[in-house]
Motif scaffolding. Structure first.
Motif, PDB file in Angstrom:
ATOM      1  N   GLY A  17      57.587  28.392 -63.820  1.00 30.12           N
ATOM      2  CA  GLY A  17      58.813  28.618 -64.577  1.00 30.12           C
ATOM      3  C   GLY A  17      58.537  28.816 -66.060  1.00 30.12           C
ATOM      4  O   GLY A  17      59.131  29.686 -66.705  1.00 30.12           O
ATOM      5  N   ALA A  18      57.620  28.028 -66.613  1.00 28.78           N
ATOM      6  CA  ALA A  18      57.275  28.169 -68.033  1.00 28.78           C
ATOM      7  C   ALA A  18      56.638  29.527 -68.298  1.00 28.78           C
ATOM      8  O   ALA A  18      56.960  30.182 -69.299  1.00 28.78           O
ATOM      9  CB  ALA A  18      56.336  27.049 -68.449  1.00 28.78           C
ATOM     10  N   VAL A  19      55.756  29.975 -67.411  1.00 33.38           N
ATOM     11  CA  VAL A  19      55.121  31.284 -67.584  1.00 33.38           C
ATOM     12  C   VAL A  19      56.167  32.389 -67.513  1.00 33.38           C
ATOM     13  O   VAL A  19      56.155  33.331 -68.324  1.00 33.38           O
ATOM     14  CB  VAL A  19      54.016  31.493 -66.528  1.00 33.38           C
ATOM     15  CG1 VAL A  19      53.555  32.935 -66.494  1.00 33.38           C
ATOM     16  CG2 VAL A  19      52.847  30.574 -66.817  1.00 33.38           C
ATOM     17  N   LEU A  20      57.097  32.287 -66.569  1.00 31.15           N
ATOM     18  CA  LEU A  20      58.135  33.305 -66.454  1.00 31.15           C
ATOM     19  C   LEU A  20      59.046  33.335 -67.679  1.00 31.15           C
ATOM     20  O   LEU A  20      59.415  34.416 -68.156  1.00 31.15           O
ATOM     21  CB  LEU A  20      58.960  33.073 -65.184  1.00 31.15           C
ATOM     22  CG  LEU A  20      58.238  33.358 -63.874  1.00 31.15           C
ATOM     23  CD1 LEU A  20      59.113  32.959 -62.690  1.00 31.15           C
ATOM     24  CD2 LEU A  20      57.861  34.816 -63.777  1.00 31.15           C
ATOM     25  N   VAL A  21      59.398  32.178 -68.196  1.00 29.77           N
ATOM     26  CA  VAL A  21      60.260  32.126 -69.389  1.00 29.77           C
ATOM     27  C   VAL A  21      59.543  32.724 -70.589  1.00 29.77           C
ATOM     28  O   VAL A  21      60.122  33.510 -71.353  1.00 29.77           O
ATOM     29  CB  VAL A  21      60.708  30.674 -69.671  1.00 29.77           C
ATOM     30  CG1 VAL A  21      61.318  30.545 -71.053  1.00 29.77           C
ATOM     31  CG2 VAL A  21      61.709  30.229 -68.616  1.00 29.77           C
ATOM     32  N   LEU A  22      58.281  32.388 -70.772  1.00 26.83           N
ATOM     33  CA  LEU A  22      57.523  32.945 -71.901  1.00 26.83           C
ATOM     34  C   LEU A  22      57.363  34.456 -71.771  1.00 26.83           C
ATOM     35  O   LEU A  22      57.482  35.185 -72.770  1.00 26.83           O
ATOM     36  CB  LEU A  22      56.156  32.272 -72.004  1.00 26.83           C
ATOM     37  CG  LEU A  22      56.171  30.823 -72.485  1.00 26.83           C
ATOM     38  CD1 LEU A  22      54.773  30.227 -72.398  1.00 26.83           C
ATOM     39  CD2 LEU A  22      56.712  30.729 -73.889  1.00 26.83           C
ATOM     40  N   ALA A  23      57.124  34.933 -70.565  1.00 26.01           N
ATOM     41  CA  ALA A  23      56.989  36.379 -70.361  1.00 26.01           C
ATOM     42  C   ALA A  23      58.314  37.083 -70.635  1.00 26.01           C
ATOM     43  O   ALA A  23      58.351  38.142 -71.273  1.00 26.01           O
ATOM     44  CB  ALA A  23      56.522  36.671 -68.936  1.00 26.01           C
ATOM     45  N   TRP A  24      59.427  36.502 -70.187  1.00 27.07           N
ATOM     46  CA  TRP A  24      60.735  37.111 -70.430  1.00 27.07           C
ATOM     47  C   TRP A  24      61.044  37.138 -71.918  1.00 27.07           C
ATOM     48  O   TRP A  24      61.526  38.150 -72.433  1.00 27.07           O
ATOM     49  CB  TRP A  24      61.826  36.347 -69.686  1.00 27.07           C
ATOM     50  CG  TRP A  24      63.166  36.967 -69.890  1.00 27.07           C
ATOM     51  CD1 TRP A  24      63.704  38.016 -69.229  1.00 27.07           C
ATOM     52  CD2 TRP A  24      64.136  36.583 -70.883  1.00 27.07           C
ATOM     53  NE1 TRP A  24      64.943  38.306 -69.735  1.00 27.07           N
ATOM     54  CE2 TRP A  24      65.232  37.451 -70.744  1.00 27.07           C
ATOM     55  CE3 TRP A  24      64.169  35.597 -71.856  1.00 27.07           C
ATOM     56  CZ2 TRP A  24      66.355  37.353 -71.551  1.00 27.07           C
ATOM     57  CZ3 TRP A  24      65.290  35.509 -72.659  1.00 27.07           C
ATOM     58  CH2 TRP A  24      66.364  36.373 -72.500  1.00 27.07           C
ATOM     59  N   ARG A  25      60.769  36.049 -72.622  1.00 24.58           N
ATOM     60  CA  ARG A  25      61.047  36.009 -74.062  1.00 24.58           C
ATOM     61  C   ARG A  25      60.221  37.041 -74.809  1.00 24.58           C
ATOM     62  O   ARG A  25      60.716  37.689 -75.741  1.00 24.58           O
ATOM     63  CB  ARG A  25      60.778  34.617 -74.615  1.00 24.58           C
ATOM     64  CG  ARG A  25      61.814  33.587 -74.188  1.00 24.58           C
ATOM     65  CD  ARG A  25      61.525  32.225 -74.735  1.00 24.58           C
ATOM     66  NE  ARG A  25      61.608  32.248 -76.199  1.00 24.58           N
ATOM     67  CZ  ARG A  25      61.126  31.301 -76.971  1.00 24.58           C
ATOM     68  NH1 ARG A  25      60.516  30.264 -76.446  1.00 24.58           N
ATOM     69  NH2 ARG A  25      61.241  31.386 -78.268  1.00 24.58           N
ATOM     70  N   THR A  26      58.956  37.208 -74.420  1.00 21.63           N
ATOM     71  CA  THR A  26      58.097  38.184 -75.076  1.00 21.63           C
ATOM     72  C   THR A  26      58.602  39.599 -74.829  1.00 21.63           C
ATOM     73  O   THR A  26      58.714  40.403 -75.759  1.00 21.63           O
ATOM     74  CB  THR A  26      56.647  38.037 -74.571  1.00 21.63           C
ATOM     75  OG1 THR A  26      56.212  36.710 -74.843  1.00 21.63           O
ATOM     76  CG2 THR A  26      55.736  39.025 -75.255  1.00 21.63           C
ATOM     77  N   CYS A  27      58.923  39.915 -73.591  1.00 26.58           N
ATOM     78  CA  CYS A  27      59.416  41.261 -73.268  1.00 26.58           C
ATOM     79  C   CYS A  27      60.765  41.521 -73.929  1.00 26.58           C
ATOM     80  O   CYS A  27      61.003  42.613 -74.454  1.00 26.58           O
ATOM     81  CB  CYS A  27      59.544  41.436 -71.752  1.00 26.58           C
ATOM     82  SG  CYS A  27      57.968  41.530 -70.912  1.00 26.58           S
ATOM     83  N   HIS A  28      61.638  40.535 -73.923  1.00 24.23           N
ATOM     84  CA  HIS A  28      62.955  40.699 -74.537  1.00 24.23           C
ATOM     85  C   HIS A  28      62.829  40.916 -76.045  1.00 24.23           C
ATOM     86  O   HIS A  28      63.503  41.778 -76.611  1.00 24.23           O
ATOM     87  CB  HIS A  28      63.817  39.472 -74.254  1.00 24.23           C
ATOM     88  CG  HIS A  28      65.169  39.537 -74.878  1.00 24.23           C
ATOM     89  ND1 HIS A  28      66.157  40.359 -74.400  1.00 24.23           N
ATOM     90  CD2 HIS A  28      65.692  38.901 -75.952  1.00 24.23           C
ATOM     91  CE1 HIS A  28      67.233  40.223 -75.165  1.00 24.23           C
ATOM     92  NE2 HIS A  28      66.968  39.346 -76.106  1.00 24.23           N
ATOM     93  N   GLY A  29      61.961  40.158 -76.697  1.00 18.76           N
ATOM     94  CA  GLY A  29      61.765  40.321 -78.138  1.00 18.76           C
ATOM     95  C   GLY A  29      61.186  41.682 -78.484  1.00 18.76           C
ATOM     96  O   GLY A  29      61.617  42.331 -79.443  1.00 18.76           O
ATOM     97  N   HIS A  30      60.225  42.130 -77.692  1.00 18.70           N
ATOM     98  CA  HIS A  30      59.630  43.448 -77.940  1.00 18.70           C
ATOM     99  C   HIS A  30      60.672  44.546 -77.739  1.00 18.70           C
ATOM    100  O   HIS A  30      60.776  45.475 -78.550  1.00 18.70           O
ATOM    101  CB  HIS A  30      58.449  43.657 -76.991  1.00 18.70           C
ATOM    102  CG  HIS A  30      57.740  44.947 -77.186  1.00 18.70           C
ATOM    103  ND1 HIS A  30      56.949  45.196 -78.279  1.00 18.70           N
ATOM    104  CD2 HIS A  30      57.716  46.075 -76.445  1.00 18.70           C
ATOM    105  CE1 HIS A  30      56.456  46.412 -78.192  1.00 18.70           C
ATOM    106  NE2 HIS A  30      56.913  46.976 -77.092  1.00 18.70           N
ATOM    107  N   HIS A  31      61.451  44.438 -76.677  1.00 22.82           N
ATOM    108  CA  HIS A  31      62.495  45.433 -76.408  1.00 22.82           C
ATOM    109  C   HIS A  31      63.539  45.432 -77.522  1.00 22.82           C
ATOM    110  O   HIS A  31      63.982  46.495 -77.969  1.00 22.82           O
ATOM    111  CB  HIS A  31      63.156  45.118 -75.063  1.00 22.82           C
ATOM    112  CG  HIS A  31      64.232  46.065 -74.685  1.00 22.82           C
ATOM    113  ND1 HIS A  31      63.987  47.363 -74.318  1.00 22.82           N
ATOM    114  CD2 HIS A  31      65.577  45.907 -74.616  1.00 22.82           C
ATOM    115  CE1 HIS A  31      65.133  47.956 -74.032  1.00 22.82           C
ATOM    116  NE2 HIS A  31      66.113  47.100 -74.213  1.00 22.82           N
TER     117      HIS A  31
END
Length: 73
Positions: free
Chosen positions: A29-43
């Motif tokens: 869950g932590a890995v998924l949240v960090l990946a989502w935050r990174t992709c969302h910020g880049h987008h």
């Protein structure tokens, strides 16, 4: 007769397995949240970015909102 699927050793390991599974789920869950935050910020940065202004000479071309061309009347 005892059931080989329900041995005492299996009952003792159940708490350890459930804790391991819980920790695995939390890590995933932590890995998924960090990946989502990174992709969302880049987008978000890409969507909110503006291109650079064109040079002044490009903005004064005919038909681009610059000075009108003289008429040959």
């Amino acid at each position: 007769m005892s059931n080989p699927l329900l041995r005492d050793a299996d009952c003792r390991d159940t708490a350890g397995r459930s804790l391991t599974r819980l920790l695995d789920a939390l890590a995933l869950g932590a890995v998924l949240v960090l990946a989502w935050r990174t992709c969302h910020g880049h987008h978000h940065r890409r969507r909110s970015a503006h291109s650079a202004r064109a040079p002044v000479a490009v903005q004064t071309w005919e038909g681009e909102g610059g000075r009108p061309t003289p008429t040959d009347d």
